[in-house]
Scaffold this motif. Structure first.
Motif, PDB file in Angstrom:
ATOM      1  N   ARG A 138       1.191  -3.902  -7.702  1.00 11.85           N
ATOM      2  CA  ARG A 138       1.296  -2.489  -8.094  1.00 11.85           C
ATOM      3  C   ARG A 138       1.883  -1.681  -6.947  1.00 11.85           C
ATOM      4  O   ARG A 138       1.602  -1.946  -5.783  1.00 11.85           O
ATOM      5  CB  ARG A 138      -0.084  -1.915  -8.405  1.00 11.85           C
ATOM      6  N   PRO A 139       2.678  -0.661  -7.277  1.00 13.93           N
ATOM      7  CA  PRO A 139       3.246   0.202  -6.234  1.00 13.93           C
ATOM      8  C   PRO A 139       2.162   0.808  -5.356  1.00 13.93           C
ATOM      9  O   PRO A 139       2.338   0.973  -4.155  1.00 13.93           O
ATOM     10  CB  PRO A 139       3.961   1.298  -7.027  1.00 13.93           C
ATOM     11  N   ARG A 140       1.020   1.102  -5.973  1.00 13.81           N
ATOM     12  CA  ARG A 140      -0.110   1.670  -5.254  1.00 13.81           C
ATOM     13  C   ARG A 140      -0.597   0.741  -4.148  1.00 13.81           C
ATOM     14  O   ARG A 140      -0.882   1.168  -3.038  1.00 13.81           O
ATOM     15  CB  ARG A 140      -1.218   1.848  -6.302  1.00 13.81           C
ATOM     16  N   TYR A 141      -0.659  -0.550  -4.462  1.00 12.92           N
ATOM     17  CA  TYR A 141      -1.084  -1.533  -3.460  1.00 12.92           C
ATOM     18  C   TYR A 141      -0.026  -1.669  -2.368  1.00 12.92           C
ATOM     19  O   TYR A 141      -0.344  -1.872  -1.201  1.00 12.92           O
ATOM     20  CB  TYR A 141      -1.298  -2.909  -4.115  1.00 12.92           C
ATOM     21  N   MET A 142       1.251  -1.557  -2.791  1.00 16.31           N
ATOM     22  CA  MET A 142       2.338  -1.655  -1.816  1.00 16.31           C
ATOM     23  C   MET A 142       2.265  -0.494  -0.827  1.00 16.31           C
ATOM     24  O   MET A 142       2.468  -0.675   0.367  1.00 16.31           O
ATOM     25  CB  MET A 142       3.703  -1.632  -2.534  1.00 16.31           C
ATOM     26  N   ARG A 143       1.969   0.694  -1.360  1.00 19.50           N
ATOM     27  CA  ARG A 143       1.863   1.866  -0.474  1.00 19.50           C
ATOM     28  C   ARG A 143       0.698   1.690   0.501  1.00 19.50           C
ATOM     29  O   ARG A 143       0.786   2.046   1.669  1.00 19.50           O
ATOM     30  CB  ARG A 143       1.688   3.149  -1.294  1.00 19.50           C
TER      31      ARG A 143
END
Lengths: 113, 134
Positions: free
Chosen positions: B23-28
Motif C-alpha cells: 500500500r502507498p501508505r506503507y511505502m510512505r
C-alpha cells in the motif's frame, strides 16, 4: 512496578528527532555547498575552529551530533525490524553502541579543540 | 489453552521482507523510516569533520577537499531530500504529539504545524546568514 528503559530511549529519540528535523537539512545544505566547491565562510578552518573553541559552539556541536545519532539509532532499530531483520537484541546493541561511541568520540574531539 | 479453543486458527499471511510494497501508505511509512539511514550517515560524517577539525588545519582542509567529489554531491542531494522529508513528517505529526489546549478549546493542528515550519525557516535562514552564504 517494573522499571523500563523506554522513557530514556524515547526521550533521546524525541529530542534527537526534533533537533535533527530543525537543523539537519540546513547543515546538509552547508556541506553540499562545500561539495560543489563553494565553501561557506563559516566552514573555513579559522572560523569553524573559533566557533568550536567556544563553549557554546562545543555544546551545539555535541548536542547535534549525539542527539541525531541517538534518534537515528532508535529509528534504525525499528527499521531493521520492519525490513525483516528480527534479531532485535543484537540490532539494538549494535545501534546504541554506535550512538554511545559516537557521543563519547564527539566529547573527546571537542575537548581537544 | 488458547490453542485448544480455536479449531481453525486464522493465520494472516504477511510477507516478512516486502510487506510495505502493498500500500502507498506503507511505502510512505518506510520512506520516513529510511530517512534515519541518511541522517545517521550524515551525522557520522559530521563527527569525522569534528575529528579532522581537532587534528589541525591541514587535516581539516583535506577533509573539505575530500567532500568535493561527484559521489559526495550525490550523497548530499539524497541526504538533503530524505532529511527534508523527515522534517515534514516530523512537523506534520506535531498536533498529535504536542496538542495545545487553551481553556476548553484545542489550538487547531494547522497552527502548531505552521509554527514549526515557520521556526524551521527562520532557523535555517539564520544559520545560512551566520555561515556567510548570502
Amino acid at each position: 512496578m517494573a522499571k523500563s528503559n523506554k522513557p530514556i530511549i524515547w526521550g533521546t529519540f524525541a529530542a534527537g528527532g526534533t533537533l535533527s528535523a530543525f537543523v539537519t537539512p540546513v547543515l546538509i545544505l552547508l556541506t553540499l555547498l562545500v561539495a560543489l566547491g563553494h565553501t561557506p565562510e563559516m566552514l573555513a578552518y579559522a572560523r569553524l575552529h573559533a566557533f568550536a573553541a567556544h563553549w557554546f559552539g562545543k555544546l551545539s556541536l555535541f548536542a547535534v551530533i549525539s542527539l541525531s545519532l541517538w534518534g537515528a539509532a532508535h529509528r534504525l532499530r525499528i527499521t531493521c525490524y520492519d525490513f525483516g531483520i528480527r534479531a532485535d537484541t543484537l540490532v539494538a546493541t549494535i545501534v546504541y553502541l554506535v550512538a554511545a561511541f559516537g557521543s563519547v568520540a564527539a566529547i573527546v574531539y571537542l575537548s581537544r579543540i | 489453552m488458547g490453542e485448544k479453543m480455536s479449531r481453525k486458527p486464522y493465520v494472516r499471511e504477511v510477507p516478512k521482507y516486502s510487506w510495505f510494497f502493498r500500500r502507498p501508505r506503507y511505502m510512505r511509512y518506510m520512506a520516513r523510516e529510511v530517512t534515519c539511514i541518511f541522517i545517521g550517515a550524515y551525522t557520522l560524517l559530521l563527527l569525522v569533520g569534528v575529528m579532522r577539525l581537532s587534528q589541525g588545519q591541514a587535516e581539516y582542509e583535506a577533509f573539505l577537499a575530500a567532500l568535493r567529489s561527484p559521489v559526495s554531491v550525490v550523497f548530499h542531494l539524497l541526504a538533503l531530500g530524505f532529511s527534508v522529508y523527515n522534517t515534514a513528517t516530523w512537523f506534520n505529526v506535531t498536533p498529535k504529539a504536542l496538542p495545545v489546549q487553551i481553556g476548553e478549546e484545542f489550538l487547531p493542528g494547522g497552527v502548531i504545524t505552521g509554527a514549526h515550519y515557520l521556526g524551521w525557516a527562520v532557523l535555517s535562514l539564520a544559520v545560512l546568514l551566520m555561515a556567510g552564504v548570502f
